[in-house]
Design an enzyme around this catalytic site. Structure first.
Site, PDB file in Angstrom:
ATOM      1  N   ARG A 161       0.851  -1.202   0.000  1.00  0.00           N
ATOM      2  CA  ARG A 161       0.000   0.000   0.000  1.00  0.00           C
ATOM      3  C   ARG A 161       0.882   1.245   0.000  1.00  0.00           C
ATOM      4  O   ARG A 161       2.100   1.168   0.109  1.00  0.00           O
ATOM      5  CB  ARG A 161      -0.897   0.005   1.237  1.00  0.00           C
ATOM      6  N   ALA A 214       9.827  -0.151   3.526  1.00  0.00           N
ATOM      7  CA  ALA A 214       9.059  -0.461   4.737  1.00  0.00           C
ATOM      8  C   ALA A 214       9.454   0.461   5.883  1.00  0.00           C
ATOM      9  O   ALA A 214      10.637   0.723   6.111  1.00  0.00           O
ATOM     10  CB  ALA A 214       9.289  -1.916   5.136  1.00  0.00           C
ATOM     11  N   LEU A 229       9.969  12.385  23.684  1.00  0.00           N
ATOM     12  CA  LEU A 229      10.904  11.481  24.340  1.00  0.00           C
ATOM     13  C   LEU A 229      10.556  11.278  25.812  1.00  0.00           C
ATOM     14  O   LEU A 229      10.657  10.163  26.332  1.00  0.00           O
ATOM     15  CB  LEU A 229      12.335  12.013  24.211  1.00  0.00           C
ATOM     16  N   ASN A 259       7.831  11.034  27.159  1.00  0.00           N
ATOM     17  CA  ASN A 259       6.685  10.135  27.305  1.00  0.00           C
ATOM     18  C   ASN A 259       6.820   8.854  26.477  1.00  0.00           C
ATOM     19  O   ASN A 259       5.856   8.104  26.362  1.00  0.00           O
ATOM     20  CB  ASN A 259       5.397  10.851  26.873  1.00  0.00           C
ATOM     21  N   TYR A 263      11.857   8.189  15.107  1.00  0.00           N
ATOM     22  CA  TYR A 263      11.755   8.197  13.648  1.00  0.00           C
ATOM     23  C   TYR A 263      12.899   9.006  13.028  1.00  0.00           C
ATOM     24  O   TYR A 263      13.540   8.571  12.058  1.00  0.00           O
ATOM     25  CB  TYR A 263      10.407   8.776  13.236  1.00  0.00           C
TER      26      TYR A 263
END
Length: 433
Positions: free
Chosen positions: A205, A274, A282, A284, A338
């Site tokens: 997708r 992927a 950070l 939390n 990320y």
């Protein structure tokens, strides 16, 4: 989700109101279609300073006719600029023609590598980068501006063909270095990947599916890899494209071995697409959110790449294209995991590229998407989504096909001189330059 602001600014009342209020005025970008595979217009070739490049045969392959009236594309050869005085020629060449470049047109500046033994040449050539990025931020009307550093014109054939095409609609403000390696021209420039096998991870997708579609359009036999939970979607995509599906968790320790076993005849193109997000500040962020993102987005890429190179699965002349992100370049609040994973991709590319080319004949590059219109970004709160769309020189979000077109260029058999590059597909985001 449709960009209603972009649609509104395309109407007469929208143009009037946004002009009066000083609001962004994005132009609808002209992307590739079977009916319009080329830019609408011709090409103007200019020179600043003295150049030794023979560009005529390379520019002829773009399919664009000569045009010095209202060109769709302008190529300025500034490779011969060696001092500050020479930069005056850059202004003299482009100043009279910038206004005449068609909407959704292209300006490509050609520069030379920086000479470490001549700081005057290095200063003048580095100045072209600031010039190019600045022009990209002011030119408007959906037009893009990029800088290509090169020493050999034929080696830049695929790069110029891409940058002077509708496929580069969302690539602007980029500096791309092209080496002097010999390249292999495809038998058919409209289907350059014919006879090549491409594996795309996370391809059931979104962006991965768009990459698979675009590579298949260029002639590749695609292998659609995704997690077993997405097997039905992966098979649907593969069947539609005449490829095969490979249900596999890319984070598995033996993923590389299993890919090699599934492709005993080898692989020409490896696309690491992927990826996941697990956003939280950070303070939390529990450890599992950190670990899962680093594992999918970075560790699995390192493991599988190493395994496939060691096994010889990637044939000579092969291409590896990984997915970075502007979050790894500029950072983003709530995305320390990320951003770390995507910056790691940049480190992988810069370190591995020269060794992979020397030892295996394989190039390694990355695409770094900005705000791309996907189901994930559609779920972002309205005001954050609008900021993401407007905070770039084109004042709009990109589409998955924009990332796919850039990936296809890096996977091109004639892109062998493009190595170790991280190319942002972000409409020249105002973040991270």
């Amino acid at each position: 989700m449709a960009d209603r602001y972009l649609s509104f600014t395309g109407t007469a009342p929208g143009r009037f109101l946004t002009r009066r209020l000083g609001l962004p005025q994005p132009a609808a970008l002209k992307r590739w279609s079977p009916e319009r595979p080329d830019l609408d217009g011709g090409l103007l070739h200019l020179t600043a300073g003295k150049s030794d490049l023979d560009l005529a045969p390379v520019l002829a392959r773009t399919g664009l006719p000569s045009d010095d009236g209202h060109p769709a594309a302008v190529v300025l050869d500034a490779t011969g600029i060696r001092d500050v005085e020479g930069l005056t020629d850059v202004h003299a060449a482009l100043h009279p023609v910038v206004r005449s470049v068609a909407a959704s047109g292209r300006i490509v500046v050609l520069g030379a590598p920086l000479d470490p033994a001549d700081h005057h040449q290095a200063a003048a050539q580095q100045a072209l980068e600031g010039f190019t990025r600045s022009l990209g931020k002011e030119i408007g009307r959906g037009r893009t501006v990029n800088l290509v550093r090169l020493t050999d014109a034929p080696a830049a054939g695929s790069t110029l063909r891409f940058l002077l095409s509708p496929g580069s609609a969302y690539v602007s403000g980029q500096v791309i270095e092209v080496g002097a390696q010999q390249v292999t021209a495809p038998a058919d420039w409209t289907r350059p990947l014919a006879g090549r096998t491409a594996l795309i991870t996370g391809a059931a997708r979104g962006i991965g599916e768009a990459v698979a579609e675009t590579l298949a359009r260029h002639g590749a036999e695609v292998v659609v890899l995704d997690v077993p939970q997405a097997e039905a979607d992966a098979r649907r995509v593969a069947e539609r494209l005449g490829g095969t599906a490979l249900p596999l968790d890319i984070t598995a320790a033996d993923a590389g071995t299993r890919i090699a076993e599934a492709l005993p005849e080898g692989l020409d193109i490896l696309i690491h697409n992927a990826g996941i997000t697990r956003d939280r500040r950070l303070v939390n962020m529990p450890a599992d959110r950190w670990t899962s993102v680093l594992e999918v987005n970075l560790a699995s890429v390192l493991r599988t790449t190493d395994a496939l190179l060691a096994a010889g699965t990637l044939r000579r002349g092969g291409r590896i294209v990984a997915t970075a992100s502007i979050a790894g370049i500029a950072g983003n609040a709530g995305q320390t995991n990320y951003g770390a994973s995507k910056a790691g991709i940049t480190g992988l590319v810069r370190s591995l590229a020269p060794r992979a080319l020397a030892d295996h004949g394989v190039t390694v590059n990355a695409v770094a998407p900005g705000f791309i219109e996907t189901k994930m970004t559609a779920a972002v709160p309205l005001f954050i989504r609008e900021a993401g769309r407007r905070m770039n020189s084109l004042a709009q979000g990109g589409l998955p096909v924009d990332v796919a077109e850039t990936t296809a260029w890096l996977a091109h058999p004639a892109s062998g001189a493009v190595n170790g590059q991280v190319v942002r597909v972000c409409g020249q985001s105002l973040l991270g330059a």
